[in-house]
Design a protein around this motif. Structure first.
Motif, short mmCIF file in Angstrom:
data_model
loop_
_atom_site.label_atom_id
_atom_site.label_comp_id
_atom_site.label_asym_id
_atom_site.label_seq_id
_atom_site.Cartn_x
_atom_site.Cartn_y
_atom_site.Cartn_z
N MET A 62 0.96 -1.11 0.03
CA MET A 62 -0.02 -0.10 -0.17
C MET A 62 0.76 1.02 -0.04
O MET A 62 0.25 2.38 -0.25
CB MET A 62 -0.92 -0.03 1.39
CG MET A 62 -2.09 -1.04 1.28
SD MET A 62 -2.94 -1.06 2.84
CE MET A 62 -4.19 -2.15 2.33
N GLY A 63 2.26 1.03 0.25
CA GLY A 63 3.03 2.48 0.41
C GLY A 63 3.58 2.64 1.55
O GLY A 63 3.72 3.92 1.66
N PHE A 64 2.93 1.98 2.65
CA PHE A 64 3.18 2.57 4.02
C PHE A 64 4.88 2.40 4.43
O PHE A 64 5.41 1.35 3.87
CB PHE A 64 2.47 1.79 5.10
CG PHE A 64 0.93 2.39 5.15
CD1 PHE A 64 0.58 3.55 5.55
CD2 PHE A 64 -0.08 1.48 4.45
CE1 PHE A 64 -0.89 4.05 5.21
CE2 PHE A 64 -1.34 1.61 4.53
CZ PHE A 64 -1.60 3.03 4.72
N GLU A 65 5.30 3.03 5.31
CA GLU A 65 6.51 2.95 5.71
C GLU A 65 6.57 1.68 6.95
O GLU A 65 5.80 2.01 8.06
CB GLU A 65 7.26 4.12 6.50
CG GLU A 65 7.20 5.38 5.65
CD GLU A 65 7.70 6.58 6.23
OE1 GLU A 65 8.15 6.69 7.41
OE2 GLU A 65 7.70 7.72 5.51
N THR A 66 7.25 0.69 6.97
CA THR A 66 6.99 -0.31 7.66
C THR A 66 8.29 -0.81 8.28
O THR A 66 9.31 -0.46 8.04
CB THR A 66 6.42 -1.88 6.86
OG1 THR A 66 7.62 -2.24 6.18
CG2 THR A 66 5.20 -1.46 6.21
N LYS A 67 8.17 -1.44 9.63
CA LYS A 67 9.22 -1.86 10.21
C LYS A 67 8.76 -3.06 11.21
O LYS A 67 7.80 -3.06 11.88
CB LYS A 67 9.71 -0.82 11.47
CG LYS A 67 10.98 -1.33 12.07
CD LYS A 67 11.43 -0.16 12.96
CE LYS A 67 12.46 -0.58 14.03
NZ LYS A 67 13.80 -1.12 13.21
N ASN A 68 9.67 -4.36 10.87
CA ASN A 68 9.43 -5.48 11.82
C ASN A 68 10.13 -5.20 12.96
O ASN A 68 11.42 -5.52 12.95
CB ASN A 68 9.70 -6.59 11.14
CG ASN A 68 9.14 -7.86 11.82
OD1 ASN A 68 9.39 -8.09 12.83
ND2 ASN A 68 9.19 -8.91 11.08
N VAL A 69 9.54 -5.12 14.38
CA VAL A 69 10.30 -5.04 15.45
C VAL A 69 10.66 -6.42 16.04
O VAL A 69 9.95 -7.16 16.89
CB VAL A 69 9.63 -4.27 16.55
CG1 VAL A 69 10.52 -3.88 17.77
CG2 VAL A 69 9.31 -2.93 15.76
N ASP A 70 11.64 -7.15 15.60
CA ASP A 70 12.21 -8.41 16.13
C ASP A 70 11.05 -9.33 16.30
O ASP A 70 11.19 -10.32 17.16
CB ASP A 70 12.66 -8.26 17.21
CG ASP A 70 14.02 -7.32 17.28
OD1 ASP A 70 14.63 -7.00 16.40
OD2 ASP A 70 14.14 -6.53 18.46
N ASN A 71 10.02 -9.42 15.32
CA ASN A 71 8.97 -10.33 15.26
C ASN A 71 8.08 -10.48 16.53
O ASN A 71 7.28 -11.36 16.84
CB ASN A 71 9.44 -11.84 14.96
CG ASN A 71 9.94 -12.17 13.47
OD1 ASN A 71 8.95 -11.38 12.58
ND2 ASN A 71 10.80 -12.73 13.10
N TYR A 72 8.32 -9.44 17.45
CA TYR A 72 7.24 -9.11 18.46
C TYR A 72 6.14 -8.24 17.78
O TYR A 72 5.19 -8.55 18.44
CB TYR A 72 8.02 -8.29 19.38
CG TYR A 72 8.65 -9.04 20.50
CD1 TYR A 72 8.29 -9.42 21.56
CD2 TYR A 72 10.19 -9.44 20.08
CE1 TYR A 72 9.07 -10.50 22.45
CE2 TYR A 72 11.03 -10.36 20.98
CZ TYR A 72 10.30 -10.51 22.13
OH TYR A 72 11.17 -11.36 22.91
N ILE A 73 6.34 -7.16 17.13
CA ILE A 73 5.25 -6.42 16.74
C ILE A 73 5.71 -5.85 15.48
O ILE A 73 6.94 -5.68 15.16
CB ILE A 73 5.03 -5.37 17.80
CG1 ILE A 73 3.69 -4.82 17.37
CG2 ILE A 73 6.11 -4.43 17.66
CD1 ILE A 73 3.03 -3.87 18.70
N GLY A 74 4.73 -5.33 14.53
CA GLY A 74 5.21 -4.81 13.09
C GLY A 74 4.47 -3.45 13.22
O GLY A 74 3.43 -3.28 13.71
N LEU A 75 4.99 -2.46 12.53
CA LEU A 75 4.71 -0.88 12.27
C LEU A 75 4.57 -0.67 11.01
O LEU A 75 5.43 -0.95 10.24
CB LEU A 75 5.81 -0.12 13.08
CG LEU A 75 6.21 -0.48 14.58
CD1 LEU A 75 7.28 0.41 15.07
CD2 LEU A 75 5.02 -0.80 15.41
N ALA A 76 3.55 0.09 10.88
CA ALA A 76 3.20 0.62 9.35
C ALA A 76 2.60 2.01 9.64
O ALA A 76 1.58 2.38 10.22
CB ALA A 76 2.00 -0.03 8.74
N ASP A 77 3.59 2.99 9.15
CA ASP A 77 3.42 4.57 9.47
C ASP A 77 2.76 5.16 8.30
O ASP A 77 3.40 5.01 7.21
CB ASP A 77 4.58 5.12 10.10
CG ASP A 77 5.07 4.83 11.34
OD1 ASP A 77 4.09 4.17 12.23
OD2 ASP A 77 6.19 5.01 11.77
#
Length: 465
Positions: A62-77
Motif C-alpha cells: 500500500m506504500g506505508f513505511e514499515t518496520k518489523n520489531v524483532d517479530n514481536y510487533i510490526g509497524l506501518a506508518d
C-alpha cells in the motif's frame, strides 16, 4: 459529509475484493503461539512471525513505511505533519482452531455474505479492514497533523508480551484504538484474573484422565474423561458420548459450546458436563469426591459465586468466571480458570478466596495473571470522537459501554476498543463466534466498520492531542 461517504463507498466498490483477499492471506497462516519452537528470532514461534511478515508485506504494497520489531510487533506508518501519533493496533496471532469446524479453519470461506475462518473476527479481518481505512486517506492525498501508526501485534492471545516489548523501545501514541471488540465504543475493560488449581491424583483413582478446553480464556466446547468402569453399567445422557477405552476403562466425551471467557453465558462448559456426569454416576473414589465437587462449583457458576467472589459495579456490571482448560499430567489434574472482575474486587481478595476454595478440593493454587480494570472517562474528547464517527456512519444515537474482554487498549496511556462486532445483530445458526469453531463475520458488517474507521481517523485529527 456526504462527499466523504460517497468517496468511502467508491473505495469499497473498487477495493472490496482486495480487502477480502488480504484477509485470506493472513487467515491462511495458523499463527498460534508455539512455545516449543520459539527462538530469539521468532519469540512466539514460526507461525506468528510468518503472519506478522505477511501483514507488513500487505502494508508495504500500500506504500506505508514499515518496520518489523524483532517479530514481536510490526509497524506501518502514515506520516503526518508532526510526530504526534494516533495509533491503531490489531493482532495477527490467533487461538488454536480446536474441534467442531465445518469449514477449513485456515482459509477464508465465503458463505451467504459471511467470511468464515480463524481470525476473521479476532482479529485479522478487522485489522486488515482498519489498515485499508488508513489507506483510504493515503490514497486521497491528505496530509494530517498527526502521524497514524498501525501496529500489528503477535502475542495478544497469550500474554501481550508484544506490547511490553514495544513500550520498552517506543513512546505510546497520544491515543490509540483497537478494532478488537464491539461497536459503538468500549471505554473500559474489566480486570482479568487467571488461576491454576492442581490436584494430585490418589492411588487407585477412578478418574484416570480428565482433559478439555483449548485456551484459558474460552468456555471449552469439548472435554473427556477416562474412568475405571464398565460401559454396560453407564446410562446415556445429553451432550455425552460413551465408548470403550481399554479393559475396564470407559471414555466419556462431552460436547458443549465454545464462547469467549468474557461472555460465559453464551457457552456450555464441556468440562462441567463431564464432571456432572462423573458425580451423578458415582465415578470417583472418596479421595476424589472433594475435588470433583470443587470442580462442579467452579464450572457451573459463571458469576464466581462458587469461589465466593461474585460482585458487580456501576461501570462493568457483574464479575464473570469460567474454567477454561483441564489436563492430566504426571499424576496431577490441572484446572485453569479465567475471571473478568469489576472495580469492587481486588486481586488480594481474589487470591485469598481462590486459595481457600482450592483447599476445599485438596488442590494447590497458583496465580497465573492479574490485570487491573481499565477505564477512560466516557465523555472525554477521544471517546466522543469515536462515538460520533459511529453514529454518523450508522444514523444511530448509541452510547459508549464497558466490557469483560481484555484488549490491547488497556496497556496504553489512552486507548479504547472499537468494533467491529455488533452483538445485537442476529447471525445464522451456522455462524460461529470468536475463539469457537466456524468463526465468521458478515461482509456488510466489515464494510460498515471500514466506513466508521475512515470517519474516526478524520475526527481524531481534529482534536488537540
Amino acid at each position: 459529509m456526504s462527499d466523504v461517504m460517497n468517496q468511502i463507498d467508491e473505495y469499497l466498490d473498487k477495493n472490496w475484493e482486495k480487502v477480502v483477499a488480504d484477509i485470506d492471506r493472513v487467515v491462511r497462516i495458523p499463527s498460534v503461539e508455539d512455545k516449543a519452537q520459539a527462538t530469539e528470532a521468532e519469540p512466539f514461534g514460526p507461525e506468528p512471525a510468518r503472519a506478522l511478515t505477511e501483514a507488513l508485506k500487505i502494508a508495504e504494497e500500500m506504500g506505508f513505511e514499515t518496520k518489523n520489531v524483532d517479530n514481536y510487533i510490526g509497524l506501518a506508518d502514515f506520516p503526518g505533519e508532526t510526530e504526534t501519533q494516533i495509533g491503531i493496533i490489531g493482532h495477527m496471532d490467533v487461538v488454536p482452531a480446536g474441534q467442531g469446524w465445518n469449514f477449513p479453519p485456515y482459509e477464508v470461506t465465503r458463505k451467504e455474505g459471511y467470511l468464515v475462518g480463524r481470525g476473521t473476527i479476532d482479529d485479522k479481518g478487522p485489522s486488515i479492514v482498519a489498515l485499508h481505512a488508513v489507506n483510504f486517506w493515503k490514497e486521497a492525498g491528505v496530509k494530517f497533523p498527526y502521524t497514524v501508526r498501525f501496529m500489528f501485534g503477535a502475542n495478544e492471545e497469550s500474554g501481550m508480551r508484544d506490547v511490553e516489548y514495544y513500550q520498552e523501545r517506543y513512546e505510546d501514541p497520544a491515543f490509540l484504538f483497537t478494532p478488537d471488540a464491539d461497536f459503538p465504543v468500549c471505554y473500559g475493560e474489566k480486570g482479568c484474573y487467571d488461576g491454576l488449581l492442581t490436584f494430585a491424583q490418589p492411588e487407585g483413582a477412578a478418574v484416570v484422565e480428565l482433559e478439555g478446553g483449548m485456551a484459558t480464556n474460552a468456555v471449552p466446547g469439548f472435554a473427556h474423561a477416562i474412568v475405571r468402569a464398565n460401559l454396560a453399567d453407564l446410562p446415556a445422557a445429553e451432550h455425552i458420548t460413551l465408548s470403550e477405552a481399554g479393559k475396564g476403562l470407559v471414555r466419556i466425551d462431552a460436547e458443549g459450546k465454545s464462547a469467549h471467557a468474557s461472555l460465559p453465558a453464551t457457552g456450555i462448559n464441556a468440562i462441567g458436563l463431564v464432571v456432572d456426569y462423573l458425580l451423578e454416576n458415582h465415578l470417583y473414589t472418596e479421595a476424589e469426591r472433594p475435588f470433583l465437587e470443587m470442580e462442579q462449583k467452579l464450572l457451573n457458576h459463571t458469576d464466581g459465586s462458587g469461589l465466593d467472589v461474585a460482585c458487580e459495579d456501576e461501570h462493568f456490571g457483574a464479575l464473570t468466571l469460567v474454567g477454561g482448560t483441564v489436563k492430566t499430567e504426571d499424576g496431577k489434574i490441572m484446572q485453569t480458570f479465567d475471571s473478568r472482575y469489576p472495580t469492587t474486587m481486588d486481586s488480594e481478595t481474589f487470591k485469598t478466596k481462590a486459595k481457600a476454595f482450592a483447599a476445599t478440593g485438596g488442590c494447590s493454587f497458583e496465580e497465573l495473571k492479574n490485570v487491573v480494570p481499565f477505564l477512560v472517562e466516557p465523555d472525554s474528547p477521544v471517546i466522543q470522537a469515536l462515538l460520533s464517527a459511529y453514529n454518523e456512519a450508522t444514523g444511530e444515537d448509541a452510547k459508549p459501554f464497558t466490557m469483560g474482554g481484555g484488549t490491547y487498549a488497556r496497556h496504553f496511556k489512552a486507548g479504547a476498543s472499537f468494533g467491529p462486532e455488533m452483538s445485537w445483530v442476529k447471525n445464522p445458526e451456522w455462524v460461529g463466534g470468536m475463539h469457537g469453531p466456524d468463526e465468521a463475520i458478515s461482509e456488510e458488517q466489515l464494510k460498515q466498520a471500514f466506513r466508521i474507521y475512515v470517519l474516526t481517523i478524520e475526527k481524531l485529527m481534529q482534536l488537540d492531542l
